[in-house]
Design an enzyme around this catalytic site. Structure first.
Site, PDB file in Angstrom:
ATOM      1  CB  CYS A   1      -0.907  -0.008   1.228  1.00  0.00           C
ATOM      2  SG  CYS A   1      -1.899   1.491   1.385  1.00  0.00           S
TER       3      CYS A   1
ATOM      4  CG  ASP B   1      -2.150  -4.140  -0.653  1.00  0.00           C
ATOM      5  OD1 ASP B   1      -2.851  -4.406   0.341  1.00  0.00           O
ATOM      6  OD2 ASP B   1      -2.028  -2.997  -1.115  1.00  0.00           O
TER       7      ASP B   1
END
Length: 134
Positions: free
Chosen positions: A31, A38
């Site tokens: 992120c 992620d």
């Protein structure tokens, strides 16, 4: 080594439409706001025209995002744009199924159609079931 370069080879059957599907179950980036990792499962469907993506270079390309910050929507569309740039496919679709984050699953689907290409039922719409932890 990770690389932003995608290699291609001539389509062995350019006279017909057929789907090449790549499954990338271990995609990672992070992120750009929090720096948290992620994870996503990418499905890439391509109806090639004259060129096909070479598998090892696709693996290295997908791996190149591991240490980059990217929003789900941007990275999905960037990958589609790169595939379109290097292969000029008749059709391409990326379905990115992002793992749960903050209690929310995110699915991003991006498509490209070559101008004038009609296609047919060989490229089914993605079926995105209810989130089950993938």
């Amino acid at each position: 080594m990770p690389s932003k370069e995608l290699h291609v080879f001539p389509n062995p059957a350019p006279e017909r439409d057929y789907v090449i599907q790549f499954q990338v179950p271990e995609f990672t980036c992070h992120c750009p706001l929090t720096g948290q990792p992620d994870f996503a499962h990418f499905t890439i469907d391509v109806v090639a025209d004259q060129l096909c993506v070479e598998l090892k270079s696709l693996k290295m390309y997908m791996w190149s995002f591991r240490h980059e910050g990217a929003f789900h929507e941007k990275v999905t569309n960037d990958i589609l744009s790169k595939i379109v740039e290097v292969t000029s496919p008749r059709y391409a679709r990326i379905t990115a199924r992002w793992y749960v984050r903050g209690g929310i699953y995110t699915n991003v689907v991006a498509e490209h159609r070559q101008k004038g290409w009609k296609g047919d039922a060989i490229v089914p719409a993605p079926h995105l079931p209810q989130a089950t932890g993938l």
